[in-house]
Design a protein around this motif. Structure first.
Motif, PDB file in Angstrom:
ATOM      1  N   UNK A   1       0.807  -1.212   0.000  1.00 48.75           N
ATOM      2  CA  UNK A   1       0.000   0.000   0.000  1.00 48.75           C
ATOM      3  C   UNK A   1       0.845   1.268   0.000  1.00 48.75           C
ATOM      4  N   UNK A   2       2.100   1.171   0.409  1.00 46.00           N
ATOM      5  CA  UNK A   2       2.959   2.356   0.438  1.00 46.00           C
ATOM      6  C   UNK A   2       4.412   1.935   0.354  1.00 46.00           C
ATOM      7  N   UNK A   3       5.197   2.806  -0.250  1.00 49.46           N
ATOM      8  CA  UNK A   3       6.620   2.558  -0.423  1.00 49.46           C
ATOM      9  C   UNK A   3       7.392   3.792   0.042  1.00 49.46           C
ATOM     10  N   UNK A   4       8.402   3.629   0.916  1.00 46.37           N
ATOM     11  CA  UNK A   4       8.821   2.365   1.523  1.00 46.37           C
ATOM     12  C   UNK A   4       7.825   1.902   2.585  1.00 46.37           C
ATOM     13  N   UNK A   5       7.996   0.689   3.032  1.00 46.61           N
ATOM     14  CA  UNK A   5       7.134   0.178   4.084  1.00 46.61           C
ATOM     15  C   UNK A   5       7.359   0.882   5.413  1.00 46.61           C
ATOM     16  N   UNK A   6       8.519   1.525   5.582  1.00 46.35           N
ATOM     17  CA  UNK A   6       8.898   2.156   6.844  1.00 46.35           C
ATOM     18  C   UNK A   6       9.547   3.502   6.589  1.00 46.35           C
ATOM     19  N   UNK A   7       9.050   4.541   7.275  1.00 47.89           N
ATOM     20  CA  UNK A   7       9.536   5.883   7.011  1.00 47.89           C
ATOM     21  C   UNK A   7       9.361   6.762   8.244  1.00 47.89           C
ATOM     22  N   UNK A   8      10.377   7.600   8.501  1.00 47.52           N
ATOM     23  CA  UNK A   8      10.333   8.619   9.554  1.00 47.52           C
ATOM     24  C   UNK A   8      10.381   8.003  10.953  1.00 47.52           C
TER      25      UNK A   8
END
Length: 279
Positions: free
Chosen positions: A222-229
């Motif tokens: 659903x979103x890239x990257x899977x992990x951010x911030x």
């Protein structure tokens, strides 16, 4: 990064509408009586009312697995202890995994707070893991899956059967001022294993038998990257493997800052576990 978290922190959490004391719903808190049904009944009553504080007063509340919901603040007063049942026969097994102890899925505006303790009573689980060849996957102490606006503050988490706090694929998460502790040689007792977007982990003390913090991104289409911030600051790491990235990190990681942290007797400071090509 700092600007983003300043905005995030200014949002705050909702004002909880009412307080629901677990003792008013039948919990005994003597450390012997199984209070699972009473605690779940209290959570359900708060949820039906549109949210509120589920208050755990001073006492020792023995419980099996229970589930939280949106709009709930599970608040442990000073002197309150939630004791996780260590009788394996009372845990459901699904796909070779024991049910996790405290869970929530697809929830929002959820909090665990206070000065009390959640004790996983992990010794029996650790001993079984050491001696049984085909033991099912042990329970996590707390697992939140696909949750939004999540706060964990003040509490002590100790002696989990396996990982202590797993916010998996969550968004807008604050973990502040908590203590996590398990013996140095307790197997696979990670402190915090987060994945998702927009995390502040600050002012925590973590002393475990495995990774203190391990960002374990999972594939998320659903979103890239899977992990951010991610901002990890003012934390103390004692024993364990330090601040880890991976192993499983197929979803990738973007924007991690580790600031003003102390590593004492850890195996590593910042540890990259994931191999090239895996995220």
């Amino acid at each position: 990064m700092k600007i983003y978290f300043a905005i995030f922190l200014s949002l705050g959490l909702p004002v909880w509408a009412a307080t629901f004391n677990v003792c008013d719903h039948g919990a005994v808190g003597d450390g012997k009586t199984l209070d699972t049904a009473a605690i779940q009944k209290t959570v359900d009553a708060a949820s039906t009312a549109g949210g509120g504080t589920v208050l755990v007063p001073p006492g020792r509340f023995l419980t099996g697995p229970f589930t939280l919901a949106s709009g709930i603040d599970l608040h442990l007063d000073a002197g309150a202890v939630i004791l996780i049942d260590d009788d394996r026969s009372r845990y459901p097994i699904v796909k070779q995994r024991y049910q996790d102890a405290i869970t929530a899925k697809d929830a929002h505006d959820l909090s665990i707070s206070g000065e009390g303790t959640i004790d996983g009573q992990g010794e029996a689980w650790w001993q079984a893991f050491r001696t049984e060849a085909k033991m099912p996957h042990r329970p996590y102490l707390i697992k939140f899956e696909n949750c939004t606006r999540l706060t964990v503050t003040g509490v002590t988490l100790r002696h989990s059967p396996m990982f202590h706090l797993v916010p998996q694929n969550c968004t807008d998460v604050k973990i502040t001022g908590i203590t996590i502790e398990s013996p140095e040689h307790a197997p696979n007792t990670d402190g915090i294993d987060p994945s998702g977007w927009n995390y502040l982990i600050a002012d925590c003390k973590i002393d475990t038998g495995d990774d203190d913090i391990a960002i374990k991104p999972e594939r998320n289409d659903q979103r890239t990257p899977g992990n951010k911030n991610y901002l990890v600051e003012n934390c103390t790491f004692v024993h364990g493997h330090g601040m880890s990235i991976g192993g499983g990190s197929t979803g990738g990681l973007e924007n991690l800052t580790v600031s003003n942290c102390t590593f004492t007797a850890t195996d590593y400071g910042i540890r990259f576990k994931t191999p090239r090509g895996n995220g």
